[in-house]
Design an enzyme around this catalytic site. Structure first.
Site, mmCIF file in Angstrom:
data_model
loop_
_atom_site.group_PDB
_atom_site.id
_atom_site.type_symbol
_atom_site.label_atom_id
_atom_site.label_comp_id
_atom_site.label_asym_id
_atom_site.label_seq_id
_atom_site.Cartn_x
_atom_site.Cartn_y
_atom_site.Cartn_z
ATOM 1 N N HIS A 196 66.059 77.918 -0.983
ATOM 2 C CA HIS A 196 65.936 78.473 -1.594
ATOM 3 C C HIS A 196 65.703 77.931 -3.124
ATOM 4 O O HIS A 196 66.350 77.776 -4.303
ATOM 5 C CB HIS A 196 68.124 77.570 -1.801
ATOM 6 C CG HIS A 196 67.944 78.425 -0.415
ATOM 7 N ND1 HIS A 196 69.602 78.368 -0.135
ATOM 8 C CD2 HIS A 196 67.827 79.515 -0.016
ATOM 9 C CE1 HIS A 196 70.355 78.735 0.923
ATOM 10 N NE2 HIS A 196 69.286 79.615 1.064
ATOM 11 N N CYS A 222 59.516 83.317 -14.754
ATOM 12 C CA CYS A 222 59.851 84.427 -16.308
ATOM 13 C C CYS A 222 60.673 85.574 -15.025
ATOM 14 O O CYS A 222 60.285 85.725 -14.048
ATOM 15 C CB CYS A 222 58.767 84.993 -16.840
ATOM 16 S SG CYS A 222 59.146 85.889 -17.969
ATOM 17 N N CYS A 228 59.068 83.165 -21.899
ATOM 18 C CA CYS A 228 57.821 83.142 -21.287
ATOM 19 C C CYS A 228 56.844 84.079 -22.983
ATOM 20 O O CYS A 228 57.804 84.896 -23.496
ATOM 21 C CB CYS A 228 57.154 84.401 -19.684
ATOM 22 S SG CYS A 228 55.813 84.030 -19.625
ATOM 23 N N GLY A 259 74.742 68.686 7.700
ATOM 24 C CA GLY A 259 74.805 68.103 6.583
ATOM 25 C C GLY A 259 74.622 69.407 5.840
ATOM 26 O O GLY A 259 74.104 70.245 4.698
ATOM 27 N N PRO A 275 79.473 64.748 9.864
ATOM 28 C CA PRO A 275 81.077 64.259 9.930
ATOM 29 C C PRO A 275 82.612 65.727 9.751
ATOM 30 O O PRO A 275 83.089 65.322 10.392
ATOM 31 C CB PRO A 275 81.537 63.657 7.940
ATOM 32 C CG PRO A 275 80.220 64.057 7.712
ATOM 33 C CD PRO A 275 79.215 65.060 7.859
HETATM 34 C C1 BJW Z 1 77.567 65.956 5.384
HETATM 35 C C2 BJW Z 1 77.225 65.114 4.264
HETATM 36 C C3 BJW Z 1 77.274 63.999 4.577
HETATM 37 C C4 BJW Z 1 79.005 65.835 3.813
HETATM 38 N N1 BJW Z 1 76.315 63.669 6.481
HETATM 39 N N2 BJW Z 1 76.784 65.954 6.234
HETATM 40 C C5 BJW Z 1 78.848 88.903 4.296
HETATM 41 C C6 BJW Z 1 78.168 88.079 5.330
HETATM 42 C C7 BJW Z 1 77.546 87.878 5.742
HETATM 43 C C8 BJW Z 1 76.588 87.186 4.807
HETATM 44 C C9 BJW Z 1 76.882 88.147 3.426
HETATM 45 C C10 BJW Z 1 78.227 88.267 3.171
HETATM 46 N N3 BJW Z 1 77.907 88.574 2.057
HETATM 47 C C11 BJW Z 1 76.819 88.465 1.144
HETATM 48 C C12 BJW Z 1 76.055 87.720 2.439
HETATM 49 C C13 BJW Z 1 74.886 86.601 2.034
HETATM 50 C C14 BJW Z 1 74.782 85.861 1.104
HETATM 51 C C15 BJW Z 1 75.975 84.937 2.321
HETATM 52 O O1 BJW Z 1 75.955 84.157 3.070
HETATM 53 N N4 BJW Z 1 77.015 84.918 1.601
HETATM 54 C C16 BJW Z 1 77.835 84.425 2.401
HETATM 55 C C17 BJW Z 1 78.593 82.616 1.397
HETATM 56 C C18 BJW Z 1 79.308 84.995 2.889
HETATM 57 N N5 BJW Z 1 73.395 85.304 1.367
HETATM 58 C C19 BJW Z 1 72.688 85.373 -0.089
HETATM 59 O O2 BJW Z 1 72.506 86.220 -1.146
HETATM 60 C C20 BJW Z 1 71.599 84.910 0.305
HETATM 61 N N6 BJW Z 1 70.626 86.674 -0.124
HETATM 62 C C21 BJW Z 1 70.180 87.460 1.179
HETATM 63 O O3 BJW Z 1 71.038 87.359 1.715
HETATM 64 O O4 BJW Z 1 69.521 87.927 0.649
HETATM 65 C C22 BJW Z 1 69.656 89.662 0.875
HETATM 66 C C23 BJW Z 1 70.286 90.695 -0.127
HETATM 67 C C24 BJW Z 1 69.896 91.380 -0.842
HETATM 68 C C25 BJW Z 1 70.305 91.997 -1.834
HETATM 69 C C26 BJW Z 1 71.710 92.106 -1.470
HETATM 70 C C27 BJW Z 1 72.359 91.525 -0.165
HETATM 71 C C28 BJW Z 1 71.610 90.742 0.040
HETATM 72 C C29 BJW Z 1 71.129 84.400 -0.509
HETATM 73 C C30 BJW Z 1 71.925 83.005 -0.135
HETATM 74 C C31 BJW Z 1 71.771 82.364 -1.648
HETATM 75 C C32 BJW Z 1 72.261 81.102 -1.886
HETATM 76 N N7 BJW Z 1 72.141 80.383 -3.232
HETATM 77 C C33 BJW Z 1 72.955 78.917 -3.291
HETATM 78 C C34 BJW Z 1 72.424 78.360 -5.016
HETATM 79 C C35 BJW Z 1 70.632 77.838 -4.870
HETATM 80 C C36 BJW Z 1 70.886 76.926 -5.906
HETATM 81 C C37 BJW Z 1 71.319 75.813 -6.365
HETATM 82 O O5 BJW Z 1 71.327 75.483 -5.798
HETATM 83 O O6 BJW Z 1 72.159 76.477 -7.695
HETATM 84 O O7 BJW Z 1 71.752 78.023 -2.118
HETATM 85 S S1 BJW Z 1 74.741 79.172 -2.653
HETATM 86 C C38 BJW Z 1 74.081 77.190 -1.800
HETATM 87 O O8 BJW Z 1 74.724 77.806 -0.639
HETATM 88 C C39 BJW Z 1 73.436 76.703 -1.862
HETATM 89 C C40 BJW Z 1 72.861 75.928 -0.553
HETATM 90 O O9 BJW Z 1 71.688 76.158 -0.194
HETATM 91 C C41 BJW Z 1 73.479 76.661 -0.381
HETATM 92 C C42 BJW Z 1 74.006 76.444 1.720
HETATM 93 O O10 BJW Z 1 75.012 74.993 1.451
HETATM 94 P P1 BJW Z 1 74.836 73.864 2.328
HETATM 95 O O11 BJW Z 1 73.535 73.788 2.023
HETATM 96 O O12 BJW Z 1 75.216 74.280 3.757
HETATM 97 O O13 BJW Z 1 76.268 73.418 1.663
HETATM 98 P P2 BJW Z 1 78.087 73.314 1.837
HETATM 99 O O14 BJW Z 1 78.386 72.543 0.172
HETATM 100 O O15 BJW Z 1 77.953 74.522 2.256
HETATM 101 O O16 BJW Z 1 77.670 72.313 3.584
HETATM 102 C C43 BJW Z 1 77.691 70.681 3.300
HETATM 103 C C44 BJW Z 1 78.350 70.194 4.469
HETATM 104 O O17 BJW Z 1 77.425 68.965 4.134
HETATM 105 C C45 BJW Z 1 79.100 70.270 4.275
HETATM 106 O O18 BJW Z 1 79.316 70.790 6.136
HETATM 107 C C46 BJW Z 1 79.718 68.618 4.775
HETATM 108 O O19 BJW Z 1 80.516 68.593 5.645
HETATM 109 C C47 BJW Z 1 78.429 67.955 5.023
HETATM 110 N N8 BJW Z 1 78.234 66.841 4.321
HETATM 111 N N9 BJW Z 1 78.106 65.192 3.274
HETATM 112 C C48 BJW Z 1 76.223 64.434 6.588
HETATM 113 N N10 BJW Z 1 77.071 62.141 4.085
HETATM 114 ZN ZN ZN Z 2 56.486 86.569 -18.479
#
Ligand code: BJW
Ligand code: ZN
Length: 229
Positions: free
Chosen positions: A102, A110, A130, A169, A196
């Site tokens: 990501h 840009c 840019c 995580g 967890p």
């Molecule tokens: C611990 C802990 C400890 C706590 N030890 N553990 C419907 C169905 C299926 C898919 C889709 C849908 N509608 C839309 C979509 C597609 C969409 C998607 O998946 N959406 C779902 C949410 C429904 N995906 C996209 O849009 C992706 N692109 C794509 O599909 O392109 C094709 C396309 C093109 C054109 C049109 C449509 C599609 C892109 C996804 C980009 C995600 N971006 C983000 C922001 C990134 C930048 C930033 O950081 O600001 O990425 S959102 C956010 O979620 C971030 C993360 O990388 C991502 C995942 O989150 P993560 O890492 O799992 O964190 P959490 O908070 O969810 O979980 C943390 C976990 O840690 C928890 O379980 C805790 O229990 C645990 N934890 N402490 C161990 N100490």
């Molecule tokens: Zn540029």
């Protein structure tokens, strides 16, 4: 060996997750802060949020979870980290290689020509342009945007040929990244979840360790080491 990670691995470094009860999405609307439409509507709001997170990530330190992966990678030199995180903590812990699905919050690019451009120290949290005239945006992947196809292919290739995958995580809710642990299971790898809280993947995992990663991974490393030597 593949280490597939999400925001939870950085939680013990003081970085907020997204979907926990006190995570970013409990306070903010993801479509306003992490979508191309949100950026178009209010770039200043989005840039301020990313600048604050960039500063926090820059000050944060890798935790025992990140550092245990460094140890594992020394023991198993072909193991890779595939992360959804943008904070750069894996690399700072010495993890190598690290594939960032990501993007990275410490880069900007840009909107028009996609070139990477250095941050402007005189205006670190405002609108900058840019040389080509395009507005600069964080080099991260927002909802609805495609992931880098080369990094994604590399990730799926590694997962298709691994024998052990740790999914650490992550809430396993955001696709296509969330497909990776399922893909590993399908091809016969042993998959260990470290979280967890239960996730949509927990019922499928070969082993689900319900504890914080900073506690689990260093212990597991010790056990691996003791078993091998
Ligand atoms: C611990 C802990 C400890 C706590 N030890 N553990 C419907 C169905 C299926 C898919 C889709 C849908 N509608 C839309 C979509 C597609 C969409 C998607 O998946 N959406 C779902 C949410 C429904 N995906 C996209 O849009 C992706 N692109 C794509 O599909 O392109 C094709 C396309 C093109 C054109 C049109 C449509 C599609 C892109 C996804 C980009 C995600 N971006 C983000 C922001 C990134 C930048 C930033 O950081 O600001 O990425 S959102 C956010 O979620 C971030 C993360 O990388 C991502 C995942 O989150 P993560 O890492 O799992 O964190 P959490 O908070 O969810 O979980 C943390 C976990 O840690 C928890 O379980 C805790 O229990 C645990 N934890 N402490 C161990 N100490
Ligand atoms: Zn540029």
């Amino acid at each position: 060996m593949v280490f597939f990670t999400g925001a939870g691995i950085s939680a013990e470094s003081g970085i907020s997750t997204f979907r926990d009860p006190d995570g970013y999405w409990s306070k903010y609307d993801p479509m306003k802060l992490a979508s191309p439409e949100g950026f178009k509507e209010d770039p200043e709001l989005v840039l301020r949020w990313y600048a604050a997170r960039r500063q926090l990530a820059g000050k944060a330190q890798p935790n025992p979870g990140h550092l245990a992966i460094t140890q594992f990678q020394k023991l198993f030199p072909h193991s890779v980290v595939i992360t959804q995180n943008v904070d750069g903590l894996h690399a700072r812990a010495g993890n190598e290689p690290v594939w960032e699905l990501h993007g990275n919050i410490h880069r900007q690019k840009c909107l028009k020509c996609a070139e990477e451009v250095a941050f402007n120290p005189d205006n670190p949290d405002g609108i900058n342009y840019c040389a080509c005239g395009g507005m600069l945006r964080p080099d991260v992947v927002w909802f609805g945007e495609s992931l880098s196809i080369s990094i994604l292919n590399q990730a799926f290739d590694a997962v298709k040929s691994c024998s052990l995958l740790f999914t650490i995580g992550t809430s396993t809710q955001v696709y296509p990244a969330a497909q990776l642990p399922f893909e590993a299971l399908n091809q016969g790898a042993f998959v260990i979840e470290v979280n967890p809280e239960p996730t949509p993947f927990s019922a499928k995992a070969d082993l689900s360790l319900r504890d914080p990663v900073g506690k689990v991974l260093p212990n597991l490393y010790e056990e691996f080491y003791a078993a091998l030597f």
